[in-house]
Design an enzyme around this catalytic site. Structure first.
Site, mmCIF file in Angstrom:
data_model
loop_
_atom_site.group_PDB
_atom_site.id
_atom_site.type_symbol
_atom_site.label_atom_id
_atom_site.label_comp_id
_atom_site.label_asym_id
_atom_site.label_seq_id
_atom_site.Cartn_x
_atom_site.Cartn_y
_atom_site.Cartn_z
ATOM 1 N N HIS A 46 1.120 -1.008 0.411
ATOM 2 C CA HIS A 46 -0.063 -0.370 -0.296
ATOM 3 C C HIS A 46 0.848 0.787 0.044
ATOM 4 O O HIS A 46 2.062 1.183 -0.060
ATOM 5 C CB HIS A 46 -0.770 -0.100 1.089
ATOM 6 C CG HIS A 46 -0.549 0.108 2.557
ATOM 7 N ND1 HIS A 46 0.413 1.550 3.136
ATOM 8 C CD2 HIS A 46 0.464 -0.900 3.397
ATOM 9 C CE1 HIS A 46 0.798 0.914 4.109
ATOM 10 N NE2 HIS A 46 0.801 -0.212 4.270
ATOM 11 N N ALA A 47 0.885 2.403 -0.504
ATOM 12 C CA ALA A 47 1.049 3.643 -0.466
ATOM 13 C C ALA A 47 1.304 4.489 1.306
ATOM 14 O O ALA A 47 0.729 3.498 2.280
ATOM 15 C CB ALA A 47 -0.319 4.362 -0.733
ATOM 16 N N GLU A 50 -1.900 -7.276 7.303
ATOM 17 C CA GLU A 50 -0.812 -6.653 8.056
ATOM 18 C C GLU A 50 -0.562 -7.855 9.308
ATOM 19 O O GLU A 50 -1.348 -8.310 9.630
ATOM 20 C CB GLU A 50 -0.589 -5.877 8.607
ATOM 21 C CG GLU A 50 1.288 -5.351 9.374
ATOM 22 C CD GLU A 50 2.334 -5.701 8.629
ATOM 23 O OE1 GLU A 50 2.142 -6.142 7.629
ATOM 24 O OE2 GLU A 50 3.030 -4.780 7.657
#
Length: 207
Positions: free
Chosen positions: A8-9, A81
């Site tokens: 992800h960014a 995560e």
């Protein structure tokens, strides 16, 4: 079938040095620039479907890609995560101060090291592999998979031989970078990992 596995960014927690794990924070302005660079890098890749961790920072990245590719996003909890237990929400400085040895083992990516109330990199690998193995044999097309830094490095460690003496941090990814994995009759094959050339023009975000 091919998978483009994306970190992800950049999120606000990344920028501030917060251990997020399965906690969350919004994507930063630099993160949105990473998403734009990522979409440009994948402009010649046809993504037929996109899967994402339920975390907001991952979903923001996935939804931007989906709008660009005109496909839908499917949320999957197996893409979360790594759970860092009692460390989640702390800064790295706080975690190091409270337990220098244990913290170092976990964040270096020692495969079996586990934070109290958390999970190990090896456990993360097991749920990620469950996700990839859920696709029927002979599936075609290219899917985008948006997940997280520690999750991806654990996955790459697995695909590179799962050496128990090797730390998964060897395979760390920048925010907005990606890896390419093919699925065939012999299982998953890693083609490339840590691709970040599209981010060179941007200010690098924290790993």
């Amino acid at each position: 079938m091919r998978f483009i596995v994306i970190r992800h960014a950049e999120s606000q927690g990344n920028r501030e040095g917060i251990i997020q794990g399965q906690h969350d924070s919004p994507v930063t302005a630099d993160g949105y620039r990473q998403i734009a660079a990522l979409m440009a890098a994948l402009k010649d890749t046809t993504l037929t479907q996109i899967f994402s961790s339920p975390s907001g920072r991952a979903m923001t990245t996935a939804q931007a890609l989906a709008a660009h590719c005109k496909c839908v996003v499917r949320s999957d909890e197996r893409l979360y995560e790594q759970h860092f237990g009692c460390y989640q929400g702390q800064s790295y400085h706080q975690a190091i101060s409270s337990n220098p040895g244990g913290f170092a083992r976990i964040f270096a990516g020692e495969p079996t090291a586990t934070a109290p109330q958390g999970e190990s990199a090896l456990q993360v690998v097991q749920r990620l592999m469950s996700f990839f193995r859920s696709f029927p044999a002979g599936s075609c097309g290219t899917a985008g998979v948006v997940t997280h830094g520690h999750a991806i490095q654990a996955l790459i460690w697995q695909l590179q031989g799962a050496n128990p003496g090797e730390e998964t941090s060897k395979y760390s990814h920048l925010s907005g970078s990606y890896s390419i994995i093919d699925a065939g009759s012999q299982g998953l094959t890693l083609q490339h990992w840590g691709i970040a050339s599209h981010l060179r023009a941007l200010r690098r975000s924290p790993i």
